[in-house]
Design a protein around this motif. Structure first.
Motif, mmCIF file in Angstrom:
data_model
loop_
_atom_site.group_PDB
_atom_site.id
_atom_site.type_symbol
_atom_site.label_atom_id
_atom_site.label_comp_id
_atom_site.label_asym_id
_atom_site.label_seq_id
_atom_site.Cartn_x
_atom_site.Cartn_y
_atom_site.Cartn_z
ATOM 1 N N SER A 105 10.437 -2.128 -1.131
ATOM 2 C CA SER A 105 10.407 -1.388 -2.383
ATOM 3 C C SER A 105 11.438 -0.280 -2.385
ATOM 4 O O SER A 105 11.821 0.243 -1.340
ATOM 5 N N GLY A 106 11.880 0.051 -3.585
ATOM 6 C CA GLY A 106 12.841 1.120 -3.748
ATOM 7 C C GLY A 106 13.193 1.278 -5.211
ATOM 8 O O GLY A 106 12.725 0.528 -6.054
ATOM 9 N N GLY A 159 3.686 6.088 -9.141
ATOM 10 C CA GLY A 159 4.718 5.126 -8.755
ATOM 11 C C GLY A 159 4.374 4.432 -7.450
ATOM 12 O O GLY A 159 4.565 3.219 -7.314
ATOM 13 N N ALA A 160 3.865 5.186 -6.489
ATOM 14 C CA ALA A 160 3.479 4.593 -5.204
ATOM 15 C C ALA A 160 2.323 3.613 -5.392
ATOM 16 O O ALA A 160 2.328 2.514 -4.822
ATOM 17 N N ALA A 161 1.339 3.979 -6.217
ATOM 18 C CA ALA A 161 0.201 3.087 -6.464
ATOM 19 C C ALA A 161 0.654 1.818 -7.174
ATOM 20 O O ALA A 161 0.209 0.717 -6.836
ATOM 21 N N ALA A 162 1.564 1.960 -8.135
ATOM 22 C CA ALA A 162 2.077 0.791 -8.852
ATOM 23 C C ALA A 162 2.838 -0.128 -7.905
ATOM 24 O O ALA A 162 2.740 -1.355 -7.993
ATOM 25 N N MET A 163 3.613 0.445 -6.977
ATOM 26 C CA MET A 163 4.361 -0.356 -6.010
ATOM 27 C C MET A 163 3.421 -1.138 -5.111
ATOM 28 O O MET A 163 3.624 -2.312 -4.857
ATOM 29 N N VAL A 164 2.362 -0.504 -4.643
ATOM 30 C CA VAL A 164 1.404 -1.190 -3.772
ATOM 31 C C VAL A 164 0.748 -2.340 -4.534
ATOM 32 O O VAL A 164 0.645 -3.456 -4.015
ATOM 33 N N ASP A 165 0.334 -2.096 -5.768
ATOM 34 C CA ASP A 165 -0.272 -3.154 -6.573
ATOM 35 C C ASP A 165 0.693 -4.322 -6.769
ATOM 36 O O ASP A 165 0.320 -5.489 -6.634
#
Length: 87
Positions: A37-38, A70-76
């Motif tokens: 991710s990035g 943003g971090a939660a969306a990336m994990v999902d």
């Protein structure tokens, strides 16, 4: 080296260069399904293609990691994409 982690899943943030790329390359080489991710789509796609050249299962999940949302969306997104990879 066989670490006995083949088939597992991992998420690596900021893997487009340097230590982040090395952190993604190691598990990918061991047969781990890796989500990277990035925020920079071009560099992220280049890293995805570079890591996947050897047959590794690598998916890209774009994210704005400095924010909790943003971090939660990336994990999902990563979990969803990794779930769809072949076993």
């Amino acid at each position: 080296m066989d670490l006995g982690i083949e088939g597992r899943r991992a998420v690596v943030a900021a893997p487009s260069a340097g230590l982040g790329l090395a952190a993604a390359r190691a598990p990918a080489a061991e047969g781990v399904r890796v989500a990277i991710s990035g925020r920079g789509p071009e560099r992220l796609l280049a890293a995805q293609h570079g890591l996947g050249d050897g047959g590794a299962h690598v998916v890209a999940a774009w994210a704005d990691l400095p924010t909790p949302e943003g971090a939660a969306a990336m994990v999902d997104d990563a979990v969803d994409r990794l779930r769809r990879l072949p076993t």
